[in-house]
Design a protein around this motif. Structure first.
Motif, PDB file in Angstrom:
ATOM      1  N   ASN A   2       0.823  -1.204   0.000  1.00 42.66           N
ATOM      2  CA  ASN A   2       0.000   0.000   0.000  1.00 42.66           C
ATOM      3  C   ASN A   2       0.861   1.261   0.000  1.00 42.66           C
ATOM      4  N   ILE A   3       0.359   2.264  -0.705  1.00 44.97           N
ATOM      5  CA  ILE A   3       0.965   3.592  -0.693  1.00 44.97           C
ATOM      6  C   ILE A   3      -0.086   4.586  -0.221  1.00 44.97           C
ATOM      7  N   LEU A   4       0.270   5.392   0.769  1.00 43.86           N
ATOM      8  CA  LEU A   4      -0.626   6.427   1.272  1.00 43.86           C
ATOM      9  C   LEU A   4      -0.245   7.745   0.624  1.00 43.86           C
ATOM     10  N   LYS A  14      -5.602   9.262   0.279  1.00 46.36           N
ATOM     11  CA  LYS A  14      -6.077   8.058  -0.391  1.00 46.36           C
ATOM     12  C   LYS A  14      -5.034   6.969  -0.229  1.00 46.36           C
ATOM     13  N   LEU A  15      -5.524   5.776  -0.002  1.00 44.46           N
ATOM     14  CA  LEU A  15      -4.664   4.610   0.167  1.00 44.46           C
ATOM     15  C   LEU A  15      -4.859   3.711  -1.032  1.00 44.46           C
ATOM     16  N   ALA A  55       9.826   6.168   2.143  1.00 39.71           N
ATOM     17  CA  ALA A  55       9.652   4.744   1.847  1.00 39.71           C
ATOM     18  C   ALA A  55      10.626   3.886   2.638  1.00 39.71           C
ATOM     19  N   PRO A  56      10.131   3.000   3.497  1.00 37.61           N
ATOM     20  CA  PRO A  56      11.016   2.015   4.129  1.00 37.61           C
ATOM     21  C   PRO A  56      11.498   1.018   3.082  1.00 37.61           C
ATOM     22  N   GLY A  57      12.575   0.316   3.396  1.00 42.45           N
ATOM     23  CA  GLY A  57      13.070  -0.684   2.460  1.00 42.45           C
ATOM     24  C   GLY A  57      12.100  -1.837   2.307  1.00 42.45           C
ATOM     25  N   LEU A 103       4.818   6.702   1.937  1.00 39.04           N
ATOM     26  CA  LEU A 103       3.963   7.858   2.183  1.00 39.04           C
ATOM     27  C   LEU A 103       4.370   8.914   1.179  1.00 39.04           C
ATOM     28  N   VAL A 104       3.425   9.360   0.370  1.00 33.41           N
ATOM     29  CA  VAL A 104       3.693  10.386  -0.637  1.00 33.41           C
ATOM     30  C   VAL A 104       2.979  11.659  -0.216  1.00 33.41           C
TER      31      VAL A 104
END
Length: 567
Positions: A2-4, A14-15, A55-57, A103-104
């Motif tokens: 998922n990207i938030l 938005k997810l 972004a975590p790895g 997270l963007v």
């Protein structure tokens, strides 16, 4: 994965599932892929069209040790191109446990705000008007009071609020101190341009990693942990001396840039060496084997105390000791530690800041070795007054303002603690790295010290730099600490990746993927207006021999251009 996406302009979230092509990316691979896909390369880095990505790895949150690395990406106000800055601490694991691959942050807001992600990854905005101008340590104390102890924090100091090109994003360590820095490239300024003082992330997320083959992953993870502990560098040298172990080693090669890169050996290096640091810490009761990042088994950090036994900073590292020490002609560990703490408080990249101060000293603004003058420069940056307004914009802006020719930077980003005339291979990496001169992307120091390459020769360095940059792209994408890289093997990395995602990739295919992302970064830069001329090292590296070897950079433009081969 998922990207938030959080749009500050509309205060909306938005997810979404990551695009199919990005499902098995993380860290730098994901921040760069998202930047190339979403961000107009022609946008102003400090405008609302730039996106700031956390972004975590890919392997962060798994059972693998030393994977608490966070990549922060976007367009750099310092280089004018794409940027990823890597940081440890607690925030990467916090995001992973929220089930977020990234997270963007989009758009911008007037005023100053805190973005909070709760234990279910629900975002809320809180006014930070009462936090304006705060140094990061006081800021984090107030945020812990407000949101509770179980949080990780990414924040900016006064430099980020002023949108200075040397501004860092500070991340809290395991003790809640904002002493870990995503320093390079000015992404703290991007955060400030969006009106964000801090991002507060709950550490109480319950999401567990998904494995294609958990048993196989755990077996490979145990092998890597064992190798990290048994490696002489990560298992013995780093826990004993930290990264400062390199001070004596690089001076022995004549590649320790000193007095604004006019000498390759610093006369006072013994006073600021790893051994001197260890002795000082032991005498004062400081911690020599501090673990600042989640999942760390190396313990390369430290806690520096003053003569009264009061905490000053964590961690005092090689690059900072060099930049605010030897580069500025300062051989006083107490003065260097105080500047490290002040850079963390202001939210400044210690590498770029030290080099920028050295340029100012070289140009006659202060005497080399004057620690009081250096501190005054830092305070001018914090206050946004006098010469500090220029210094905060980095080495190139400062050198040009002062009419000084000796500016050790590529793509406006300062070099690191390895002079390319003393370690010729560094000229290939400094010039060709899409991020600007970089101390992690393709470092030759290990090979030089091990005798695998001749540090004064350019033979084969173009090919080796390309290989090293590709490897580090992979490590940063997976989220593995760079200091564990020496204990890995291509076969082990491929097994870890395969057990995690199960897409059938072997190491050769992975290196092809990582190399393609680097090429996309370069294409982003070209579209942003950077040309091959921006890859060139400063003229003085070619014209001014560096003592003691009295060598200049010998890598040709043709060899440099061949590394990635993109016009």
């Amino acid at each position: 994965m998922n990207i938030l996406y959080y749009d500050l302009t509309n205060k909306s979230a938005k997810l979404e599932q990551a695009p199919l092509a990005m499902q098995y990316l993380g860290g730098r691979g994901l921040t760069s892929a998202l930047t190339c896909a979403m961000t107009d390369s022609a946008c102003h880095a400090l405008g609302p069209l730039n996106n700031l990505i956390f972004a975590p790895g890919l392997l962060t949150g798994t059972s693998l040790v030393n994977t608490g690395r966070l990549s922060i990406g976007g367009k750099s106000p310092l280089t004018g191109g794409i940027k990823e800055s890597n940081v440890g601490g607690t925030t990467a694991l916090a995001l992973a446990r929220l089930g977020l691959g990234a997270l963007v942050v989009q758009g911008s807001l007037e005023g100053l705000w805190v973005l909070h992600l709760d234990e279910e990854a629900k975002p809320t905005l809180h006014s930070a008007s009462d936090l304006a101008g705060l140094m990061t340590y006081e800021l984090c104390e107030k945020l812990f009071e407000r949101f509770g102890p179980d949080i990780g924090i990414c924040c900016i100091g006064p430099a980020g609020e002023q949108q200075m090109a040397l501004a860092s994003v500070q991340s809290t360590d395991k003790d809640g101190r904002p002493c870990r820095a995503a320093g390079r490239g000015g992404l703290g300024a991007v955060m400030g341009s969006k009106g964000l003082k801090a991002i507060v992330i709950s550490r109480e997320g319950k999401q567990k990693p998904v494995y294609q083959n958990k048993e196989a992953f755990n077996r490979a993870a145990k092998e890597l942990a064992k190798a990290v502990k048994e490696s002489p560098f990560s298992g013995k040298v780093l826990p004993e001396l930290g990264t400062s172990a390199l001070i004596g080693a690089v001076n022995s090669l004549g590649a320790f840039p000193s007095y604004n890169a006019t000498q390759g050996v610093f006369p006072g290096w013994e006073k600021i060496s790893g051994e001197a640091l260890k002795e000082t810490l032991e005498q004062r009761g400081g911690n020599t084997t501090h673990a600042g990042c989640t999942g760390c088994i190396i313990h390369c950090s430290n806690e520096y105390l003053d003569q009264a036994g009061k905490f000053v900073t964590s961690s005092l590292e090689y690059e900072t000791i060099w930049s605010t020490g030897g580069m500025c002609g300062i051989d006083d560990l107490d003065a260097i530690a105080a500047m490290d703490r002040l850079c963390d408080e202001i939210g400044l990249d210690t590498i770029g800041t030290g080099v920028t101060m050295a340029i100012a000293m070289d140009a006659g603004q202060a005497q080399f070795g004057d620690a009081t003058a250096a501190r005054e420069m830092l305070m001018q940056i914090a206050k946004g007054e006098g010469l500090g307004l220029v210094l905060g914009q980095g080495p190139t802006a400062t050198g040009r303002h002062l009419g000084h020719h000796r500016i050790p930077a590529c793509k406006n980003q300062s070099i690191a603690a390895y002079d390319p005339r003393g370690i010729q291979g560094m000229s290939a990496t400094y010039g060709s790295c899409p991020m600007g001169a970089d101390h992690t992307a393709g470092n030759f120091i290990g090979d030089a010290l091990a005798g695998k390459v001749d540090p004064l020769s350019t033979k084969g360095v173009a090919e080796l730099s390309r290989e090293k940059q590709t490897q580090v792209m992979g490590i940063d994408t997976l989220g593995i600490c760079l200091f564990a890289m020496g204990a890995t093997t291509p076969e082990l990395l491929a097994r870890l990746y395969q057990a995690k995602v199960g897409d059938g990739s072997d190491y050769e295919r992975l290196t092809g993927l990582w190399r393609e992302i680097i090429k996309q970064e370069i294409i982003f830069n070209r579209r942003a207006g950077l040309t091959r001329q921006d890859d060139r090292l400063p003229d003085f590296f070619y014209k001014e021999p560096l003592p003691p070897h009295n060598k200049t950079v010998e890598l040709t433009n043709q060899e440099l251009d061949s590394i990635w081969g993109i016009d």
